[in-house]
Motif scaffolding. Sequence first.
Motif, short mmCIF file in Angstrom:
data_model
loop_
_atom_site.label_atom_id
_atom_site.label_comp_id
_atom_site.label_asym_id
_atom_site.label_seq_id
_atom_site.Cartn_x
_atom_site.Cartn_y
_atom_site.Cartn_z
N ARG A 36 22.26 -38.90 3.16
CA ARG A 36 23.54 -39.32 3.63
C ARG A 36 24.03 -40.53 3.48
O ARG A 36 22.91 -41.53 3.63
N GLY A 37 25.10 -40.97 2.99
CA GLY A 37 25.57 -42.36 3.10
C GLY A 37 26.09 -42.73 4.28
O GLY A 37 26.76 -41.87 4.99
N GLY A 38 26.20 -43.96 4.87
CA GLY A 38 27.11 -44.46 5.91
C GLY A 38 28.22 -44.65 6.01
O GLY A 38 28.77 -44.98 4.57
N GLY A 39 29.08 -44.54 6.78
CA GLY A 39 30.57 -44.87 6.99
C GLY A 39 31.37 -43.86 6.51
O GLY A 39 31.47 -43.22 5.42
N MET A 304 24.06 -50.48 21.53
CA MET A 304 24.57 -50.35 20.23
C MET A 304 23.43 -49.90 19.44
O MET A 304 22.53 -50.67 19.55
N PHE A 305 23.59 -49.00 18.57
CA PHE A 305 22.57 -48.77 17.76
C PHE A 305 22.92 -48.66 16.29
O PHE A 305 24.16 -48.65 15.91
N VAL A 306 22.05 -49.06 15.39
CA VAL A 306 22.49 -49.02 13.84
C VAL A 306 21.64 -47.66 13.30
O VAL A 306 20.54 -47.34 13.59
N ASN A 307 22.60 -46.88 12.71
CA ASN A 307 22.27 -45.74 11.90
C ASN A 307 21.13 -46.03 10.79
O ASN A 307 21.72 -46.71 9.71
N ALA A 308 19.86 -45.93 10.95
CA ALA A 308 18.87 -46.18 9.97
C ALA A 308 19.19 -45.41 8.67
O ALA A 308 18.53 -45.97 7.51
N LYS A 309 19.93 -44.31 8.44
CA LYS A 309 19.88 -43.63 7.45
C LYS A 309 21.33 -43.84 6.56
O LYS A 309 21.59 -43.37 5.61
N SER A 310 21.99 -45.22 7.04
CA SER A 310 23.23 -45.58 6.56
C SER A 310 22.88 -46.06 5.17
O SER A 310 21.83 -46.84 5.27
N GLU A 311 23.61 -46.22 4.26
CA GLU A 311 23.42 -47.09 3.06
C GLU A 311 23.78 -48.52 3.43
O GLU A 311 23.35 -49.23 2.70
#
Length: 420
Positions: A36-39, A304-311
Amino acid sequence: MSAPSKSNWSRRSLLRTATGLAAAGALTACGGNNGRGGGSSGDGLVQYFHAYGEAGTEQAIRRYAKAYQDANVSTQWITGSNFESKLFASLLTDKAPDLFEFHPQIQLVRSGQVADLTDIVEPVKDDFNQADIQSHTVDGKIYGVRMIDDPQFFFYRRSLLEKAGIGVPQTLDELLEAAARLTTDKVKGVYLGNTLHAVVRPLIWAAGADTLDADNRPAYHTDAVVGGIRQMRELFTSGDLLLDAPADYWDPSALVQGLTAIQFCGMWAMPVMQKALGDDLGVFPFPKVGDAGKPAVYNGGWSMFVNAKSERAEEAKEYVKWLWIDRKEYQEDWALSYGFHIPPRTSIARSAEKLKSGLPAEGVELFDRYGHFDNIGWTQAMIKATEDVFADAVRKGGDPEAALDRCDKVVGAELKKLFG
């Protein structure tokens, strides 16, 4: 500001939907990189927020994002009462956000869904409420940055208690007695929300118990908790509890509109209540349950969390650092300009003039003295299992011991899965 609509206030729900639970399980099963890409926009960073009820919140979040110079940041403002299920569903697709708000949940860490933010939090860790740091830490690493702390307690009409000749309840027994004496043909004594879910953990803590102990073992199945559940059933069937209100506990309208004399709610609603009721407003914690109990205040809130699987995970981390670590003026604005929340940064909280006197100061004192924070190991399945106890034993009149036994099996299976 005027009382928000039911539809807006329902966004604040800390409850977890069934769809969200299923999605959370799917996240755990997914494990590593699925491509998966992010955004969801394909251009810049995308962040997810639930639609806050307080006026001006959406505009504020968009204003902060617009001020960021290093990337375009777009905001998905998720309306409807099922933010959690929409978030979890999106995280399973190629339209997943790059960063999102939620509550600390260990399964998000175990599945590799959220990024380690230790490097951006560590330099300022001592300036955060340490209970917030602990609730976001797994194996010495910090996942998530707390944005606001939201203590929850009882609000009451001073004039109605004075007219009834009663004091502020100090025990659950006294709360039941107060509810009976305050109930009239037009006003119910107390309101705990339509589902009663908001008071499950406060009752556990007020009974001197806990969700999990320091070794991640169940700590809620005690005689005092059983006794408290029986008292809640007594209240539920007494005719003194407001049931099926037009809006749930997070909306202040039940108290403001005179439907109840006492309402469980959050500090976020304090400005609305004060505008409507003026000095005829007081607060008190969930009263102690049983002889060994102690008053309790649940500290909700959002992180607030960051999606680790995001590009774009590294870009997202930079934005989180810029907004929720470096820009203290925005952090103060977010906590204090749209309802009242306690800033998790202690330096901001100490200088917050709006919280230094009157009822807000009383709320902060209750938070400091009796506050309980999320346990990152207390998962959504465990939350639902204890909510099911209330559904069975309080709403339907089932045996509390049997309901807790069923809860134990669910919690035990979750703990084995997570901790071995």
